[in-house]
Scaffold this active site. Structure first.
Site, PDB file in Angstrom:
ATOM      1  N   SER A 193      38.529  44.774  39.769  1.00  7.65           N
ATOM      2  CA  SER A 193      38.957  43.411  40.013  1.00  7.65           C
ATOM      3  C   SER A 193      37.516  42.929  41.316  1.00  7.65           C
ATOM      4  CB  SER A 193      40.196  42.782  40.169  1.00  7.65           C
ATOM      5  OG  SER A 193      40.782  42.748  41.663  1.00  7.65           O
ATOM      6  N   ARG A 195      34.466  41.055  38.955  1.00  7.57           N
ATOM      7  CA  ARG A 195      34.837  39.099  39.806  1.00  7.57           C
ATOM      8  C   ARG A 195      33.762  39.211  39.673  1.00  7.57           C
ATOM      9  NH1 ARG A 195      37.496  39.203  42.874  1.00  7.57           N
ATOM     10  NH2 ARG A 195      39.904  39.142  41.650  1.00  7.57           N
ATOM     11  N   ASN A 215      30.741  36.521  37.670  1.00  8.12           N
ATOM     12  CA  ASN A 215      30.246  35.069  37.787  1.00  8.12           C
ATOM     13  C   ASN A 215      28.529  35.257  38.307  1.00  8.12           C
ATOM     14  OD1 ASN A 215      32.347  32.628  38.788  1.00  8.12           O
ATOM     15  ND2 ASN A 215      33.103  35.115  39.611  1.00  8.12           N
TER      16      ASN A 215
END
Lengths: 287, 156
Positions: free
Chosen positions: A216, A220, A224
């Site tokens: 994660s 993440r 992004n």
């Protein structure tokens, strides 16, 4: 623009291609000139642009902060020292807030993560075409300037953090304690037969829980930044669609860039905070 | 967008950077920050101490001035008293001297009066004797009549 002769799809593909160095299919080592060649190189290839920019920015960070650290005095701070101290105090406060153990590694780790990722993310604000165009003129076929849009970077850092989590889990709790944490929860039982029954489900759940942390973290940040970069590229594509769309694209780019400053900072902060929190969990006997 | 050895390179770079930061950047910066914090705290404490000392000093100065004023008033009162005493003494001395002088003068005058009276008495006696002799036409034997003459002189 260097891409005027290309179709949009080719332009985008070109922008998403790293400068990859590896073993070519004819057995020699060199730079790949296309996605097929990169695929043929397999795992033992490196992205020169990614590493150059990430290491370069890391060294820039260390250089600036080392400069301030060497001159650091208890007296009235100068401009650079003031800025560096502000960052350090901010990191120190965050780490104190979420890390309850005592470990001299954690605060410098958080500082490195925050500033380094921030700098790498910030490269996103350079316009998507200029640097690659200059590089192209200098004979470099591909160049991605934002290291954090390369999953290698985000996974590299997340796996390093994961290694630290495992290291400190075993160091603080012992191997038995760590394995117990993996197998004796979340389903808890008082008697040994029941514990054995729960062992496998617990191990499965806790392993997922553990593995989810680095994945994660990495995804993440990568998601992004990759999405942000993609939007910049799409906006850049619009520049080629006449003066009306072109000027609209200019406005869009400005707006997205301003918004992106927020994402850049926020993602660096999230990566740092989660790392500190994970390490804090690794330091706690029971959580 | 391939996972490859860049990952390993990035991890190694990451560890190196963290190590460098932990070794050469974080400690001097936090040390400087702590030191400054301490310096500021010390400075504030010193300022507070100085302020208190100044207050104390001002209070002390006021007390000293008050005491000095009191002392001065006492000294002045004492001096006034002493001056009055001296004046009284001088007055008393002068009075005594004057009395002494007057007494002496009176004594002198008394003496003079007595002497003059004696002198007069003798002159009157002689005159009386001479008068008596003239009356009797013969010399009075001074020796024979000395006793009488003495008695007459005493009656005068």
């Amino acid at each position: 623009m260097a891409s005027e002769m290309l179709t949009s799809s080719e332009y985008i593909k070109h922008h998403l291609q790293n400068l990859t160095f590896g073993r070519l299919h004819d057995g020699s080592w060199g730079i790949a000139h296309g996605a097929e060649q990169v695929k043929e190189m397999g795992f033992w290839a490196i992205h020169l642009d990614t590493l150059a920019f990430s290491v370069g920015l890391g060294i820039l960070f260390l250089f600036l902060f080392r400069l301030a650290a060497r001159r650091a005095t208890a007296g009235v701070p100068g401009g650079l020292q003031n800025f560096v101290e502000w960052v350090v105090e901010f990191i120190d406060g965050t780490v104190r807030g979420s890390f309850s153990g005592r470990n001299p590694l954690v605060a410098p780790l958080a500082l490195t993560i925050f500033v380094w990722i921030f700098l790498m993310n910030l490269m996103d604000l350079l316009s998507v075409d200029h640097v690659p165009t200059i590089a192209h003129a200098a004979g470099v076929p591909f160049l991605k300037v934002v290291p954090t849009t390369d999953p290698n970077v985000t996974f590299g850092m997340a796996l390093a953090v994961f290694a630290l989590i495992l290291f400190y889990s075993v160091k603080i709790k012992g191997l038995g304690g760590f394995l117990g944490e993996l197998t004796l929860q979340p389903f808890q039982a008082g008697s040994w037969p029941m514990r054995l029954v729960f062992l496998l489900p617990n191990l499965f759940l806790e392993t997922v829980n553990l593995i989810a942390k680095p994945i994660s973290l990495a995804l993440r940040l990568f998601g992004n930044m990759y999405a942000g970069e993609m939007i910049f590229i799409l906006i850049a594509v619009m520049y080629g669609a006449g003066w009306l769309f072109g000027s609209f694209a200019g406005l869009l780019q400005l707006g997205w860039a301003i918004f992106h400053v927020l994402i850049v900072t926020l993602q660096a902060f999230i990566f740092m905070t989660l790392t500190v929190v994970y390490l804090d969990m690794a330091h706690q006997e029971h959580h | 967008m391939n996972i490859n050895a860049t990952l390993i390179g990035q991890s190694i770079a990451f560890f190196l950077f963290v190590w460098f930061c932990m070794k050469f950047i974080w400690p001097p910066l936090t040390r400087a920050l702590d030191e400054r914090k301490r310096t500021i705290a010390d400075g504030l404490a010193a300022a507070e101490k100085g302020r208190r000392e100044q207050e104390l000093g001002e209070k002390k100065a006021l007390e000293t001035i008050k005491k000095a004023k009191q002392d001065a008033a006492e000294v002045i009162a004492l001096a006034d008293k002493r001056a009055a005493e001296i004046a009284d003494e001088a007055k008393a001395n002068a009075k005594a001297e004057a009395e002494r002088i007057v007494t002496a003068a009176r004594a002198d005058i008394g003496q003079e009066v007595n002497r003059a009276r004696e002198h007069l008495r003798r002159a009157v006696a002689e005159l009386a004797t001479a008068g008596a002799a003239k009356i009797l036409e013969k010399e009075i034997d001074a020796k024979a009549h000395a006793k009488l003459l003495e008695a007459v002189m005493k009656q005068l």
